[in-house]
Design an enzyme around this catalytic site. Structure first.
Site, PDB file in Angstrom:
ATOM      1  N   HIS A 126      19.734 -13.394  -5.349  1.00 35.59           N
ATOM      2  CA  HIS A 126      18.261 -13.031  -5.482  1.00 35.59           C
ATOM      3  C   HIS A 126      17.641 -13.580  -6.705  1.00 35.59           C
ATOM      4  O   HIS A 126      16.314 -13.788  -7.000  1.00 35.59           O
ATOM      5  CB  HIS A 126      17.874 -11.718  -5.229  1.00 35.59           C
ATOM      6  CG  HIS A 126      17.767 -11.109  -3.999  1.00 35.59           C
ATOM      7  ND1 HIS A 126      17.422 -11.736  -2.724  1.00 35.59           N
ATOM      8  CD2 HIS A 126      18.596 -10.009  -3.405  1.00 35.59           C
ATOM      9  CE1 HIS A 126      17.703 -11.002  -1.476  1.00 35.59           C
ATOM     10  NE2 HIS A 126      18.388 -10.164  -2.166  1.00 35.59           N
ATOM     11  N   ASP A 163      24.639 -12.768   3.641  1.00 36.30           N
ATOM     12  CA  ASP A 163      23.980 -11.435   3.324  1.00 36.30           C
ATOM     13  C   ASP A 163      23.023 -11.209   4.295  1.00 36.30           C
ATOM     14  O   ASP A 163      22.162 -12.392   4.466  1.00 36.30           O
ATOM     15  CB  ASP A 163      23.719 -11.467   1.718  1.00 36.30           C
ATOM     16  CG  ASP A 163      23.332 -10.182   1.241  1.00 36.30           C
ATOM     17  OD1 ASP A 163      24.045  -9.431   0.544  1.00 36.30           O
ATOM     18  OD2 ASP A 163      22.039  -9.890   1.546  1.00 36.30           O
ATOM     19  N   HIS A 165      20.128 -10.183   3.561  1.00 30.32           N
ATOM     20  CA  HIS A 165      18.881 -10.575   2.839  1.00 30.32           C
ATOM     21  C   HIS A 165      18.869 -12.061   2.870  1.00 30.32           C
ATOM     22  O   HIS A 165      19.972 -12.495   2.353  1.00 30.32           O
ATOM     23  CB  HIS A 165      18.567  -9.919   1.616  1.00 30.32           C
ATOM     24  CG  HIS A 165      18.538  -8.385   1.839  1.00 30.32           C
ATOM     25  ND1 HIS A 165      19.591  -7.481   1.633  1.00 30.32           N
ATOM     26  CD2 HIS A 165      17.724  -7.669   2.151  1.00 30.32           C
ATOM     27  CE1 HIS A 165      19.323  -6.251   1.726  1.00 30.32           C
ATOM     28  NE2 HIS A 165      18.067  -6.084   2.079  1.00 30.32           N
ATOM     29  N   ASP A 250      25.791  -6.531   4.044  1.00 31.16           N
ATOM     30  CA  ASP A 250      24.855  -5.577   4.459  1.00 31.16           C
ATOM     31  C   ASP A 250      24.158  -5.842   5.885  1.00 31.16           C
ATOM     32  O   ASP A 250      23.307  -5.131   6.271  1.00 31.16           O
ATOM     33  CB  ASP A 250      23.925  -5.214   3.477  1.00 31.16           C
ATOM     34  CG  ASP A 250      23.417  -6.659   2.809  1.00 31.16           C
ATOM     35  OD1 ASP A 250      23.730  -7.937   3.529  1.00 31.16           O
ATOM     36  OD2 ASP A 250      22.699  -6.796   1.628  1.00 31.16           O
TER      37      ASP A 250
HETATM   38 ZN    ZN Z   1      21.630  -8.115   0.915  1.00 25.10          ZN
END
Ligand code: ZN
Length: 339
Positions: A126, A163, A165, A250
């Site tokens: 991120h 991931d 996200h 995740d």
């Molecule tokens: Zn994540």
């Protein structure tokens, strides 16, 4: 058996987030313990990185990000955004995690290792060109990908980010860079809000960003379909000299932050598949917040990197495929239509 580097350093345990934060040192301890229990530790080539130089960080980041991190470090830490903060040891941890990804890249490109798993924190995907974000201070995989092209002799590299996200930081960094193919499979809409299929890069880098947004409750069958029908052809056409995995776990069904339906065994099968596409992979740990799910998924990934016949130490309930939403198929077709 393959020669697989395992990158770690005690600094990953010293980076502190506020009490109760899901991105915690126990994540690294859980993975280390699971690998030892599974008999995998002795099969890996251990490597302990030095901190990256600021010049190395600036391969993927603006000097203003480095200044922000240094200023906070001089104050003994502080808050970066709503859910990201630094303690007195965080800058050292982040710099070593960056250098760990670079060292792994160098060793794989030099032919000393076949693949690598960098098991360090904080995570990175991120972190944007100018600002840290979402538990991430420096975007390790992005720095390593840039290093591969600028200094490692690679013409082009690909990053597969599974991931749960969207890796908005990595996307931003390579948005107009035609030498890096960025691919993300992620729950959508979800944090951080980006990652629609229409986001595809720009200029000479148009179509070197491939987003595969997926609805909550997506299971392994849809991931496999996306990997086989969308991502494998894209990677094949791009012909990278090295493949990275932004290895967040995740999307495991037990994860408290996301709502996907993967069991640990899925990561064994995904890693086998990605490893067949080219040199590497260099896996860089991202998220994953259920300690059992994270550690078993990591062991499954490492087992595939080593080319073991099956995931070591992962119990049978975690080896099969879970059922998930049937909606994902239509989402994947929409991405295919955009290609
Ligand atoms: Zn994540």
């Amino acid at each position: 058996m393959k020669r697989v580097g395992y990158v770690s350093h005690p600094s990953s345990l010293a980076h502190e987030m506020p009490a109760g934060h899901p991105e915690r040192a126990d994540r690294i301890r859980a993975i280390d313990e699971q690998l030892a229990r599974s008999g995998l530790t002795d099969e890996l080539i251990e490597h302990s990185p030095e901190p990256a130089s600021f010049e190395t960080v600036e391969l993927a980041h603006d000097a203003s990000l480095v200044r922000l991190l240094r200023d906070l470090d001089e104050q003994g830490g502080g808050r970066v955004d709503l859910d990201t903060s630094m303690g007195p040891h965080s800058l050292d941890a982040a710099l070593r995690a960056t250098q760990g990804a670079v060292d792994a890249t160098r060793n794989v490109l030099a032919g000393e290792w076949d693949a690598a798993f960098s098991c360090m924190r904080p995570p990175g995907h991120h972190a944007r060109p100018r600002i840290p974000m979402g538990f991430c201070l420096i975007n390790h995989v992005a720095v390593a990908a840039r290093w591969a092209v600028r200094h490692g002799g690679a013409r082009r590299v690909a990053i597969i980010d599974w991931d749960a996200h969207h890796g908005n930081g990595t996307q931003d960094i390579f948005w107009d860079d035609p030498d890096v193919l960025y691919v993300s499979l992620h729950q959508y809409p979800w944090y951080p809000g980006t990652g629609d299929a229409t986001e595809r890069g720009e200029g000479g880098a148009f179509r070197t960003t491939l987003n595969v947004p997926l609805p909550a409750e997506t299971a392994e069958d849809a991931y496999e379909r996306a990997l086989g029908e969308l991502i494998e052809p894209a990677v094949g056409a791009f012909d990278p000299d090295l493949i990275f995995i932004s290895a967040g776990f995740d999307a495991h069904h037990a994860d408290p932050l996301c709502m996907m339906r993967l069991a640990a065994g899925a990561y064994y099968r995904f890693t086998q598949r990605v490893a067949s596409w080219g040199r590497g992979p260099v896996c860089v740990l991202e998220g994953g917040y259920d300690l059992a799910g994270l550690s078993r998924s990591s062991a499954a990934t490492v087992s595939a990197l080593l080319e073991l016949d099956e995931p070591a130490g992962v119990e049978s309930a975690e080896l099969g495929r879970l059922p998930g939403t049937t909606e994902a198929a239509a989402w994947i077709e929409r991405v295919a239509e955009l290609r």
